[in-house]
Design an enzyme around this catalytic site. Structure first.
Site, PDB file in Angstrom:
ATOM      1  N   GLU A  57       0.831  -1.205   0.000  1.00  0.00           N
ATOM      2  CA  GLU A  57       0.000   0.000   0.000  1.00  0.00           C
ATOM      3  C   GLU A  57       0.867   1.258   0.000  1.00  0.00           C
ATOM      4  O   GLU A  57       0.356   2.372   0.041  1.00  0.00           O
ATOM      5  CB  GLU A  57      -0.936   0.004   1.212  1.00  0.00           C
ATOM      6  CG  GLU A  57      -2.201  -0.828   1.008  1.00  0.00           C
ATOM      7  CD  GLU A  57      -1.929  -2.302   0.812  1.00  0.00           C
ATOM      8  OE1 GLU A  57      -1.132  -2.865   1.577  1.00  0.00           O
ATOM      9  OE2 GLU A  57      -2.482  -2.900  -0.117  1.00  0.00           O
ATOM     10  N   ASN A  92      -0.241  -7.482  -3.624  1.00  0.00           N
ATOM     11  CA  ASN A  92      -0.792  -6.754  -4.759  1.00  0.00           C
ATOM     12  C   ASN A  92       0.255  -5.878  -5.445  1.00  0.00           C
ATOM     13  O   ASN A  92       1.202  -5.407  -4.816  1.00  0.00           O
ATOM     14  CB  ASN A  92      -1.950  -5.856  -4.293  1.00  0.00           C
ATOM     15  CG  ASN A  92      -1.484  -4.837  -3.266  1.00  0.00           C
ATOM     16  OD1 ASN A  92      -1.291  -5.167  -2.105  1.00  0.00           O
ATOM     17  ND2 ASN A  92      -1.281  -3.586  -3.687  1.00  0.00           N
ATOM     18  N   ASP A 117      -6.887  -5.927  -5.854  1.00  0.00           N
ATOM     19  CA  ASP A 117      -6.110  -6.094  -4.615  1.00  0.00           C
ATOM     20  C   ASP A 117      -6.151  -7.540  -4.124  1.00  0.00           C
ATOM     21  O   ASP A 117      -6.289  -7.803  -2.932  1.00  0.00           O
ATOM     22  CB  ASP A 117      -6.607  -5.139  -3.521  1.00  0.00           C
ATOM     23  CG  ASP A 117      -5.719  -5.171  -2.285  1.00  0.00           C
ATOM     24  OD1 ASP A 117      -4.519  -5.453  -2.431  1.00  0.00           O
ATOM     25  OD2 ASP A 117      -6.226  -4.928  -1.178  1.00  0.00           O
TER      26      ASP A 117
END
Lengths: 143, 575
Positions: free
Chosen positions: B178, B261, B303
């Site tokens: 992230e 991801n 994701d």
């Protein structure tokens, strides 16, 4: 940079006067601060854009463009970082306290944006956050 | 008679069923225990015998270790390590180790300040601090043997995962999908902590350690896949982190791990397959050389991290006994893969899946429903199943060789998915996403299921009101143990799934149960209570320790706070 000037003034006064008499309190606590939070800075920073709707709209765009929403979520309602829309502030909710949180960062993971954003852009972010209306927060929840 | 008893004793010692020395019990990551004192006929008499507050309020993922009559517990940030003396009444501490962990890590952990546990090897407890350090602590004295910085917290790297130790190598990886990190695994020297090799998951072959003489993927061939499947320089901030579980096959000398991801979430910013994000990679522990890799979700639009455990088993698939790894991906498919070659043998949905129709076993690629593709230009794409929490997240499944079944904690939720263009700013989130959840078909948000991985079929399911966020444990006593978000610790029959016993542990369970034999010869169960582990699921309504952060409950679980709040408790159970 304005922040540093304001903070330095009482320090200078302290150096000059401390030889003769005990220093006067350099900080006046004008609002409640949670334990563990930082006290408000000496002197007061006022948001020059307070209430400016266009500045708030710019601030909302900056909130997304600088990835603030990545932690605090869309609408600043809280993600991995705390909610900024609940009317409650870990490090103080006065203009200057919010400004400093963004400018200098905070120890539990809030990055310092002072090197990334000019003060004027930070004020736009502050203006945006100040337009957010806290949701109703009843003290009692019942099922 | 004497000879056979002796043999049993020796076997028992080498397999150490009485201890729990690594996160998933064994290198195959089965979370299966040969202990059978507690079984289906007596489990109703199971009772709590001891509990201990860790003093930390955060998601208590991971599991304790039990070695040499000592139980070791790592807390979430600030990652205190407790050593409990199991030979004394009340299990007082032998010692505790309090590391100095940078508080900045709190803001760099996307999904709560969790820790997934430690590994015992060569007299040392080896684990990761959240701020990017790996430490080795003398298991007897609690003294720090070494402390190595492996990750850079200022770049958004953090280290919640549990290390894997193979011979004299400690293998660790970084989180930060992230934050636009460039994911890697590193091999450290067990004796000194020195970093011996670094293997990136994306980028040029030389840095991915994909050498033509050793790298033989089953499906994707050609040079520099980790570079050419990205836009220029996209791999430099492309995510593919490592925050889940590792397993190891001693016969093949390969360790396996999944990657997270690709970054950012807006797929239009990274056209291409984005290898080796959302993949399984098989490497040599000695030098990190990549031997094969397979990508579950090419060009991930949802994701769908693939960091979930790779469970190693020998299964009869289509008439032939195969050495396989079994993987329950966030993308909703359960994969049974030849672990020597990377060939996909079985790939079937284990939860409700609608982003892809099936996986083509000839090419290894999913047949994607174009209506479910996302990207900033597509606005909010509705009703995608499963959510970005996955059919299952990191909470590990168990495999019982006795029943031949896999026991899998699952989620039953769907989502809308809206991405926005986003700019990489070092140390800030590289996400750009709004994805509200909704309950999946049936209305229950989760289930524990039993899965036949040779056939790709569900055998039974226990529906749960909330997502099942704990790991599973299977035992030779014919039992499966797991916990729930509303704070129950449960035992069910491994064959039928029928409920046998439960106990309310004081906070939601997101940790993984273990079992061991105590100094008194009795079999014990241990599990953490302590809800957390994902901000989206655990909105502020379950916490009371921060009056400056008030949030509405999550729409799919409006009443979770009726049943639980934050905690951090270690529990022991025995007959």
């Amino acid at each position: 940079m304005a922040v540093r000037v304001v903070a330095a003034a009482p320090l200078l006064a302290l150096v000059v006067t401390s030889a003769q008499q005990p220093p006067p309190p350099s900080v006046r606590y004008e609002q409640h601060v949670f334990a563990g939070g930082n006290p408000p800075p000496a002197g007061t920073l006022e948001n020059p854009l307070a209430g400016d709707k266009r500045a708030a709209a710019d601030g909302e765009k900056l909130f997304s463009a600088f990835n603030c929403d990545g932690c605090h979520a869309l609408g600043a309602v809280g993600g991995q970082g705390p909610s900024l829309a609940d009317g409650r502030w870990r490090y103080g909710g006065a203009d200057g306290a919010i400004f400093q949180s963004i400018y200098y960062g905070r120890p539990r993971g809030m990055p310092a944006f002072g090197g990334v954003l000019p003060p004027e852009a930070i004020w736009r972010l502050v203006t945006y956050l100040q337009t957010l209306t806290p949701a109703t927060d009843p003290a009692t929840v019942s099922w | 008679m004497i000879a056979s008893t002796l043999l049993v004793v020796i076997l028992a010692q080498s397999a150490t069923p009485d201890q729990w020395t690594m996160p998933a019990k064994d290198y195959s990551a089965t979370r299966y225990s040969a202990l059978a004192q507690i079984n289906a006929s007596n489990v109703r008499r199971l009772r709590a015998t001891w509990s201990f507050s860790t003093g930390v309020l955060a998601g208590h993922e991971g599991q304790p270790l039990v070695v040499n009559q000592t139980m070791y517990v790592v807390t979430p940030y600030p990652n205190v390590l407790y050593a409990f003396d199991l030979t004394q009444e009340g299990y007082p501490l032998r010692w505790k180790y309090r590391p100095n962990v940078d508080a900045v890590a709190i803001g760099m952990a996307c999904c709560d300040v969790v820790n997934r546990g430690a590994f015992f090897a060569d007299g040392k407890i080896v684990y990761n601090l959240l701020d990017g350090h790996t430490v080795a602590i003398d298991a007897a004295t609690g003294k720090q043997v070494w402390n190595t910085q492996v990750a850079d917290i200022r770049q958004g790297e953090s280290t919640p995962m549990a290390p894997l130790v193979v011979r004299d190598r400690v293998i660790v990886g970084t989180a930060g999908g992230e934050y636009g990190v460039r994911g890697w695994v590193k091999g450290l020297d067990l004796a000194t902590g020195r970093i011996l090799w670094t293997a990136y998951n994306a980028g040029p072959d030389a840095e991915v350690l994909a050498r033509p003489e050793t790298f033989k993927p089953f499906y994707d061939t050609g040079p520099s896949l980790g570079e050419k499947t990205w836009p220029p320089d996209g791999w430099k901030h492309g995510g593919a982190p490592v925050w889940g579980w590792l397993s190891y096959d001693p016969a093949l000398d390969l360790f396996y791990y999944g990657t997270g991801n690709p970054a950012p979430y807006n797929a239009e910013q990274r056209p291409g397959d984005n290898k080796w994000a959302t993949s399984v990679l098989a490497r040599r522990p000695a030098d990190g050389a990549l031997v094969w890799a397979y990508q579950f979700t090419p060009a991930d639009n949802w994701d769908y991290d693939s960091v979930q455990e790779m469970i190693l088993a020998d299964l009869k698939v289509k008439g032939r006994t195969r050495k396989v790894l079994v993987h329950f991906d966030k993308n909703g498919f359960a994969y049974t893969i030849d672990r020597a070659t990377g060939e996909v043998l079985v790939a079937e949905p284990y939860v409700v899946v609608n982003w892809a129709k099936r996986v083509d076993l000839k090419t290894g690629r999913p047949e994607v429903d174009p209506a479910k593709l996302t990207g900033a230009s597509r606005g909010s794409v509705k009703d995608i199943c499963p959510t970005l929490e996955g059919g299952k997240n990191q909470q590990p499944a168990a495999y019982s060789p006795r029943t031949g079944l896999f026991y899998v904690p699952t989620n039953n939720m769907c989502m809308d998915y809206q991405t926005t263009p986003t700019t990489y700013i070092v140390g800030t989130p590289f996400i750009g996403l709004n994805a509200p959840y909704k309950p999946g078909p049936g209305g229950n948000l989760g289930a524990l299921i039993a899965w036949n991985a040779a056939a790709g079929k569900q055998v039974w399911a226990i529906r749960e009101k909330y997502p099942v966020w704990s790991g599973a444990l299977a035992t030779a006593g014919g039992l499966v143990f797991y916990g729930t978000l509303d704070g129950w610790f449960k035992a069910v029959d491994a064959k039928t799934g029928s409920a046998l016993w439960k106990f309310k542990v004081g906070s939601g369970v997101v940790g993984n149960p273990i079992t061991f034999t105590g100094p008194d010869g009795k079999q014990y169960l241990a599990v953490y209570a302590g809800i957390g582990g994902d901000w989206a699921l655990l909105a502020g309504d379950v916490r009371s320790d921060d009056p400056a952060d008030v949030r509405p409950p999550l729409s799919v679980m409006p009443d979770i706070a009726r049943h639980t709040s934050l905690g951090g408790i270690v529990w022991l159970f025995a007959l």
